[in-house]
Structures are given as structure tokens and as C-alpha cells.
Design an enzyme around this catalytic site. Structure first.
Site, PDB file in Angstrom:
ATOM      1  N   ARG A 237       0.838  -1.187   0.000  1.00 24.10           N
ATOM      2  CA  ARG A 237       0.000   0.000   0.000  1.00 24.10           C
ATOM      3  C   ARG A 237       0.874   1.238   0.000  1.00 24.10           C
ATOM      4  O   ARG A 237       1.878   1.317   0.721  1.00 24.10           O
ATOM      5  CB  ARG A 237      -0.935   0.022   1.229  1.00 24.10           C
ATOM      6  CG  ARG A 237      -2.110  -0.950   1.153  1.00 24.10           C
ATOM      7  CD  ARG A 237      -3.118  -0.507   0.120  1.00 24.10           C
ATOM      8  NE  ARG A 237      -4.325  -1.316   0.095  1.00 24.10           N
ATOM      9  CZ  ARG A 237      -4.564  -2.284  -0.769  1.00 24.10           C
ATOM     10  NH1 ARG A 237      -3.636  -2.618  -1.662  1.00 24.10           N
ATOM     11  NH2 ARG A 237      -5.707  -2.944  -0.747  1.00 24.10           N
ATOM     12  N   GLU A 266      -4.553   6.388  -6.156  1.00 23.45           N
ATOM     13  CA  GLU A 266      -4.584   5.680  -7.433  1.00 23.45           C
ATOM     14  C   GLU A 266      -5.923   5.920  -8.115  1.00 23.45           C
ATOM     15  O   GLU A 266      -6.946   6.015  -7.435  1.00 23.45           O
ATOM     16  CB  GLU A 266      -4.374   4.177  -7.202  1.00 23.45           C
ATOM     17  CG  GLU A 266      -3.027   3.842  -6.597  1.00 23.45           C
ATOM     18  CD  GLU A 266      -2.860   2.352  -6.309  1.00 23.45           C
ATOM     19  OE1 GLU A 266      -3.763   1.557  -6.687  1.00 23.45           O
ATOM     20  OE2 GLU A 266      -1.839   1.970  -5.719  1.00 23.45           O
ATOM     21  N   HIS A 285       0.003  -0.685 -10.084  1.00 24.38           N
ATOM     22  CA  HIS A 285      -0.721  -1.660  -9.264  1.00 24.38           C
ATOM     23  C   HIS A 285      -1.086  -2.912 -10.082  1.00 24.38           C
ATOM     24  O   HIS A 285      -2.258  -3.286 -10.182  1.00 24.38           O
ATOM     25  CB  HIS A 285      -1.978  -1.034  -8.653  1.00 24.38           C
ATOM     26  CG  HIS A 285      -2.367  -1.681  -7.355  1.00 24.38           C
ATOM     27  ND1 HIS A 285      -3.009  -1.015  -6.351  1.00 24.38           N
ATOM     28  CD2 HIS A 285      -2.199  -2.950  -6.899  1.00 24.38           C
ATOM     29  CE1 HIS A 285      -3.238  -1.842  -5.330  1.00 24.38           C
ATOM     30  NE2 HIS A 285      -2.756  -3.025  -5.647  1.00 24.38           N
TER      31      HIS A 285
END
Length: 310
Positions: A237, A266, A285
């Protein structure tokens, strides 16, 4: 049953998980996540269940959902830090996730980032595209010490792969897993995180984001506790690091590199501070976004929804 699907990995990857989803007699709506609270609030009451990614399931969203039909949040993936779990329990919304299905993909991504950085693949790719044959000097990872913070499924998989590559491994966790230690006696286990800060050439983060872990990598750690100017890798994270402290650490050569698959916000914002910083590699990601992992996670997320909605 009316279902909302927001995870883009599920939507963008063909496979058996779509066949399973489409074989249900469900009315399915699609959104491209991560979906913010403001988008969810006026619509969430319409759905019996959601297959979600990292959407904002705040207390207010869950209250709005419970006023309507909402019964289940089936998380595609593992991390539940974007869901207010206390509120979900209070308002009787069941939350499930998909543990034990993405660890191979994420551990491989950690090593991919490390190899790219140490072998200068990203720089040499761009230079040869432009016709240059300037050759940079890279580094081997064999015999280097990697400190793995968090020995959950991904951390365990990274222990196995790192040892296979001839690395020295220090594993940190608050819980001492005797089975893991017996399986990999070459790993040095510690419950003192300072052992990693003091001895690791590479630090890889594999813990969830909680109030206690927020900005784990901060000014004090970088300037007072790190001893070896390590590479820091983050596939967990973005909130685990203090961005300003990391950038300062890179500029003052307290950190050799920051390699991340995750950001605090994000998708990436045009004002993201890490963009364009020397010795930073950012991927969007995608650590668990392999075909094999997506099918496993997608299938489990649908199965979880099926089980809970009957």
C-alpha cells in the site's frame, strides 16, 4: 439479484471467471474502479452484492447500502483496508476476500522490479530505443540481504524465491510461524524490525495499511535507522511510506532506490510527487495482474458471492 462489478482486473482479463459470473441469473452492472465514495453513495442501495476492488466503502456508503438491498461485499483480492469493517459488521454487510491466490504473482513482481532496477533494464531499454549503445554497469542480487517485512502469503512466497536465488533473507513478523521457520531454516526470523533496518540491502514491504503501519518508512527510519542505503520495494500500500521522507532519502543517498507498485492515491495523479524522481520505478498496481492470478481471484470472488447470496 442485482450485482455491481468494479474491479478492472476482473473486467479486462478474459477467462473462466467471466463464464462463471455470466452463468448466474444475475443483473450485473459494471463500473471502472477504484470507485470513490461520492459515486457509490447514490447507487449502492440498488445492489444485493458487489465484487469490488479498492473502492471506498466508508460507513456512509454502507449505511446507504443497508437502507437498500446490500448484503455482501466480495473483495477481489486480499486487502480490506478500504472497507470500514466495523461499520460492515454493525450494519450486517458480510465482507469476504480472496486470500492465498495472488502470492506467486506479487512475489514475482517484487523480483521483477528488483532485477529491472539492478540490471538497469528500464534505462537500457529506453537508450537502445533511441539508438544508443551506452552500456551501464548493473549489480547481481546473489548474496545480497533482503529484509521482508510481513510474512503473510506474499512474504512467505518471497522468502522461498529469494532463497532460491541465493539471497540472504531476514523475515520480520509479529507472529512467529514455526512451520515457516522449519521449512526455510536459512531464513533469519526476527520480531525486531530494526534488525531489517540495520542489515538489509533490500527491504520489501508486505503488511496491510492500518493506523499503526501508516508511514512506517518515515524520516526517523530513513535518517536514523537505515545502515546500508537499501533499495525499498513496496507492493502493498502506498500509505506505508512517507513520500516526502523517501524523496529526501533518495536525494541524500540514504536510499538507493524506491520501487513501487502502489501509490497513496490511485490512479496516478498528475501531481504525484514520485513521478520523475531519479531511482524511482512506478508500476500501476499490477503485481497480481497476471492471467493466472486474475482467473484464480475472479473465480474465488464469484464463488464467495454465490455462497453468501445463496
Amino acid at each position: 439479484m442485482k450485482i455491481l462489478l468494479t474491479t478492472t482486473s476482473f473486467q479486462d482479463t478474459p477467462g473462466k471467471h467471466h463464464d462463471l459470473l455470466n452463468s448466474q441469473n444475475w443483473d450485473i452492472d459494471y463500473l471502472r474502479g477504484p470507485v470513490e465514495e461520492s459515486v457509490l453513495l447514490p447507487i449502492i442501495h440498488k445492489y444485493d452484492g458487489v465484487i469490488c476492488g479498492d473502492d471506498e466503502y466508508t460507513k456512509e456508503v454502507l449505511i446507504a447500502g443497508k437502507k437498500g438491498k446490500l448484503k455482501v461485499l466480495s473483495k477481489y483480492g486480499v486487502g480490506l483496508d478500504r472497507i470500514d469493517l466495523e461499520a460492515a459488521k454493525e450494519f450486517d454487510v458480510t465482507v469476504t476476500n480472496c486470500p492465498g491466490v495472488n502470492q506467486v504473482s506479487v512475489a514475482e513482481h517484487v523480483l521483477a522490479l528488483l532485477f529491472v532496477f539492478e540490471k538497469n533494464v528500464h534505462l537500457q531499454y529506453n537508450s537502445t530505443k533511441e539508438g544508443s549503445w551506452k552500456r551501464l554497469i548493473g549489480n547481481e542480487i546473489q548474496d545480497r540481504t533482503i529484509g521482508i517485512i510481513g510474512l503473510g502469503s506474499v512474504g512467505k512466497e518471497l522468502v522461498k524465491k529469494s532463497l532460491a536465488l541465493g539471497m540472504n533473507v531476514i523475515g520480520f513478523d509479529l507472529f512467529k510461524d514455526e512451520r515457516l521457520i522449519a521449512l526455510y531454516p536459512e531464513m533469519k526470523f526476527t520480531n525486531d524490525i530494526n534488525s531489517i533496518y540495520e542489515n538489509a540491502d533490500i527491504i520489501s514491504l508486505h503488511i496491510p495499511h492500518t493506523p499503526k503501519s501508516e508511514k512506517l518508512i518515515n524520516t526517523d527510519v530513513i535518517f536514523n535507522k537505515l545502515k546500508k542505503c537499501p533499495i525499498i520495494i513496496n507492493t502493498s500500500r502506498g500509505m506505508l511510506i512517507d513520500v516526502d521522507a523517501v524523496i529526501k532519502g533518495l536525494k541524500e543517498e540514504k536510499i538507493r532506490g524506491y520501487l513501487t507498485d502502489v501509490l497513496a492515491k490511485e490512479p496516478i495523479d498528475e501531481n504525484e510527487k514520485l513521478r520523475g524522481i531519479t531511482n524511482v520505478i512506478i508500476t500501476p498496481h499490477v503485481g497480481s495482474r497476471t492471467y493466472q492470478s486474475v482467473v484464480r481471484q475472479g473465480t474465488m470472488a464469484v464463488d464467495n458471492l454465490l455462497e453468501l447470496l445463496g
